[in-house]
Motif scaffolding. Sequence first.
Motif, PDB file in Angstrom:
ATOM      1  N   ILE A  71      20.734  37.074 -27.493  1.00  0.00           N
ATOM      2  CA  ILE A  71      21.054  37.926 -26.346  1.00  0.00           C
ATOM      3  C   ILE A  71      20.074  37.688 -25.203  1.00  0.00           C
ATOM      4  CG2 ILE A  71      21.053  40.336 -25.562  1.00  0.00           C
ATOM      5  CD1 ILE A  71      22.569  41.041 -28.078  1.00  0.00           C
ATOM      6  N   TYR A  91      26.731  45.899 -21.164  1.00  0.00           N
ATOM      7  CA  TYR A  91      27.087  46.954 -22.102  1.00  0.00           C
ATOM      8  C   TYR A  91      28.555  46.898 -22.505  1.00  0.00           C
ATOM      9  CZ  TYR A  91      22.490  48.976 -21.699  1.00  0.00           C
ATOM     10  OH  TYR A  91      21.143  49.161 -21.763  1.00  0.00           O
ATOM     11  N   ARG A  94      28.628  44.412 -25.290  1.00  0.00           N
ATOM     12  CA  ARG A  94      28.110  45.001 -26.522  1.00  0.00           C
ATOM     13  C   ARG A  94      29.156  45.912 -27.163  1.00  0.00           C
ATOM     14  NH1 ARG A  94      24.705  42.855 -29.437  1.00  0.00           N
ATOM     15  NH2 ARG A  94      24.263  44.859 -30.427  1.00  0.00           N
ATOM     16  N   GLU A 156      19.635  48.406 -33.755  1.00  0.00           N
ATOM     17  CA  GLU A 156      19.935  47.350 -32.784  1.00  0.00           C
ATOM     18  C   GLU A 156      20.522  47.926 -31.501  1.00  0.00           C
ATOM     19  OE1 GLU A 156      22.280  43.054 -32.692  1.00  0.00           O
ATOM     20  OE2 GLU A 156      21.849  44.036 -34.602  1.00  0.00           O
ATOM     21  N   GLU A 157      21.438  48.865 -31.635  1.00  0.00           N
ATOM     22  CA  GLU A 157      22.034  49.483 -30.447  1.00  0.00           C
ATOM     23  C   GLU A 157      20.993  50.288 -29.660  1.00  0.00           C
ATOM     24  OE1 GLU A 157      25.805  49.056 -29.534  1.00  0.00           O
ATOM     25  OE2 GLU A 157      24.613  47.448 -30.405  1.00  0.00           O
ATOM     26  N   TYR A 160      18.978  47.871 -27.529  1.00  0.00           N
ATOM     27  CA  TYR A 160      19.681  47.358 -26.355  1.00  0.00           C
ATOM     28  C   TYR A 160      19.981  48.422 -25.307  1.00  0.00           C
ATOM     29  CZ  TYR A 160      19.863  42.947 -28.763  1.00  0.00           C
ATOM     30  OH  TYR A 160      19.494  41.784 -29.389  1.00  0.00           O
ATOM     31  N   TRP A 163      16.628  47.302 -23.399  1.00  0.00           N
ATOM     32  CA  TRP A 163      16.202  45.911 -23.256  1.00  0.00           C
ATOM     33  C   TRP A 163      16.639  45.251 -21.942  1.00  0.00           C
ATOM     34  CZ3 TRP A 163      12.573  42.900 -23.810  1.00  0.00           C
ATOM     35  CH2 TRP A 163      12.707  41.511 -23.769  1.00  0.00           C
TER      36      TRP A 163
END
Length: 372
Positions: A71, A91, A94, A156-157, A160, A163
């Motif tokens: 990513i 987003y 994602r 992980e979500e 992000y 990030w």
Amino acid sequence: MENKPVFLSGLNGIRTIAAIGVMVSHINLALNKFNIINISLFGFNEEGKPGGWLLGEHGVTMFFVLSGFLITFLLYKELEKTGTINIKAFYIRRILRIWPLYYLYFFIVVITIFVLYGSLPSISTFLYYTFFLANVPFVTEKALLALDHFWSIGVEEQFYLFWPFLFLFFKIKLKKVILFLITVLALFRIFIWYKMPFSLIALYSVVNRFDCMLLGALGAILYLEKSKIIDFLNLKWIQYFSWVIMLLLITNQLNFFNSIIEIFLIGFVTLCIIIGQINIKNRVVNLENKIMSYFGQLSFGIYVYHPLLILLVSHFFKNTNHLDEMIYTILVFGLIITLTILISHFSYFYFENRFLRLKSKFSIIHSTNSNV
């Protein structure tokens, strides 16, 4: 050539190793649910229960490092091309990749638990999973059946959420910021485990492995900047070292007295293998082939679906005692693995792909996980 999608060789192979490692480990850990008490592929723990596969234990770490690398690689390319990052498009991408399968599986599990046991999750538990906070019930040992593994998707979500903003805000100083964050997170984890071992905050510090994703992110930036550090990681002896560690994991022979050290080591080894795969020149093991590519495409489905299949197969086969235990064990592994792969195949090609195809409309830098 400008519009050719980005393809990084061998990454599907790493996904395959991680996903299958996690699946096989979880099946073995669940053997008691099948009344299999004398057989375990990976030995028994001090309580006499089946042991886990070390590769399975660290498969999630591998996913985290790989995710951070890929990513960040694409964000860097986007920043290089346009001078900024389209946060909204990021987003949406994602959401299209994670949400459809995440919520489909969550819905199926809730319905399954209701049908089998006549119960529904509490409102608070339901909200944890709805808003990608599955690491909370996981750490507090209140995870729903067949949803323990959702902790990693939640972590992980959560990473992000900040990030791309961090990436865009710091730009030039990003490497220093990443190093600072990795150091702070690592020192905090060591300190809190020394002062308050097995406390909730200590457990959260191990589960929320933002540093693993940051390590992958740092590797991507160094790779794109053609850093000499990448040349070092790509040296033959480093690549051999990395694969020796991986082989020890695969054969369940790597045991450290400290799980924190293991996380650091597996993160480093995963990054080295990523570099070795995409650089190709000093590649020790070639993970770029049709089989690895196929299973790599299914890896998210394999990771998501297999706990429910363990639950269902154990529910319907728990009273199967008339078979030889070894034959029964082989049947259990074979059935769950086969069903997981079949369901993941149909899920990927007939469900997930419908959303993945939409991602291209929101991609500034197009990428592909197949060498076409």
